[in-house]
Design an enzyme around this catalytic site. Structure first.
Site: not given
Length: 334
Positions: A75, A177, A213
């Site tokens: 990620r 992220k 989210e």
């Protein structure tokens, strides 16, 4: 040793590695928690930065474990590519994590009381930049901190509100992220706290019709048939806990898992709701307030719904090495 809260506590050692002239230096451990950067460093001017988060556990046998660090490495690779930053290879990422954890072993909590060693790898653009463009130099670091539960209300279910703000833009950076995604959530979060809520629930940024989210975690639901309903979108972060929850529920516990768009108009039909993420693991949601229309979820099992509690307990046992999980999920540092 245990930790009572999810807060930064400075450790003795951190891992440091620098990139310049098209190549990475050899990584090293440092006792200096400070970064010395030019005032025009790209990270300050144009927020060129990304980060990861994972945990290390010391289980009752004394083994030191991490959970699926290869996925964190992948990620971060994806985040670096999107933010025009150099890649840390997966094996080197994992080796750096292991080295940092072992160097700080004396502050590694026992996992029996829910404590863990939180691991924060991050990368920043460090060279001076004035015109809009990517940095030419970068710094990669890993620091650790002993932590307790992410949410202060660990003995109660959480209350969410539907936010009128957007977390990410269509075709933006919501799926990586990057700090920029979290920075924009700070103002809405303070408003939510002032109004008595624990978190915001964001809807899709294009039409505001579908659940995405919260500011710090993915969300999932359980319907009346005990099916796990997971919102699907191109602009939410692909949480490693979310991915593991899906695989665990479907392949290990035998639940039917459905990944699809979830309309805000249907959340009142769900029986249970939970948040999932590395920091939160799985946290129970008791209510969601949609501009005065409050949806209440089952939290009768120690503040959890029955299905959420079963998934959480199973996941934690696997993370702590108390239960055999799918191959490759637990990485043994020592």
């Amino acid at each position: 040793m245990s930790a009572s809260s999810f807060a930064y506590k400075q450790a003795k050692y951190r891992y440091v590695r620098n990139y310049a002239d098209g190549k990475w230096s050899k990584g090293r451990l440092s006792e200096d928690a400070r970064l010395v950067l030019n005032e025009s460093a790209c990270v300050f001017q144009y927020a060129q930065a990304c980060f990861e988060g994972l945990k290390a556990y010391r289980n009752k046998e004394g083994r030191i474990l991490t959970f699926r660090p290869d996925l964190n490495a992948q990620r971060m690779k994806d985040s670096c590519e999107r933010m025009v930053m150099p890649i840390i290879p997966v094996d080197e990422f994992i080796e750096a994590v292991d080295e940092t954890v072992l160097a700080n072993e004396e502050i590694l909590p026992d996992c029996a009381d829910g404590s863990s060693l939180y691991i924060r790898p991050f990368m920043i653009g460090s060279s001076p930049t004035l015109g809009v463009g990517p940095s030419e130099e970068f710094e990669f670091r890993i620091f650790v901190s002993p932590v307790g539960a992410y949410f202060a209300k660990e003995t109660k279910s959480l209350s969410l509100k539907i936010s009128d703000f957007d977390r990410a833009a269509p075709k933006g950076t919501g799926q990586i992220k990057a700090g920029i995604n979290y920075g924009m959530s700070l103002y809405p979060l303070m408003i939510a706290h002032e109004e008595g809520y624990d978190e915001n629930l964001y809807l899709d940024p294009q039409n505001h019709n579908y659940v995405e989210e919260t500011g710090g975690a993915n969300i999932f639901f359980v319907d009346e048939y005990e099916r796990i309903i997971v919102p699907k979108s191109d602009s939410i972060l692909p949480s490693i806990t979310r991915r593991s929850l899906i695989e665990l529920s479907r392949d290990f516990l035998g639940y039917e898992v459905i990944e699809r768009k979830v309309s805000i108009s249907e959340i009142s039909s769900f029986k249970e709701c939970g948040l999932c993420g590395t920091a939160a693991v799985i946290a129970p949601v008791g209510s969601i307030d949609d501009h005065g229309k409050v949806c209440i979820f089952d939290t009768s099992e120690d503040h959890y719904g029955k299905t959420c509690k079963k998934i959480r307990e199973t996941l934690i046992k696997i993370q702590h090495g108390e239960m055999k999980g799918p191959d490759g999920w637990v990485h043994v540092i020592r």
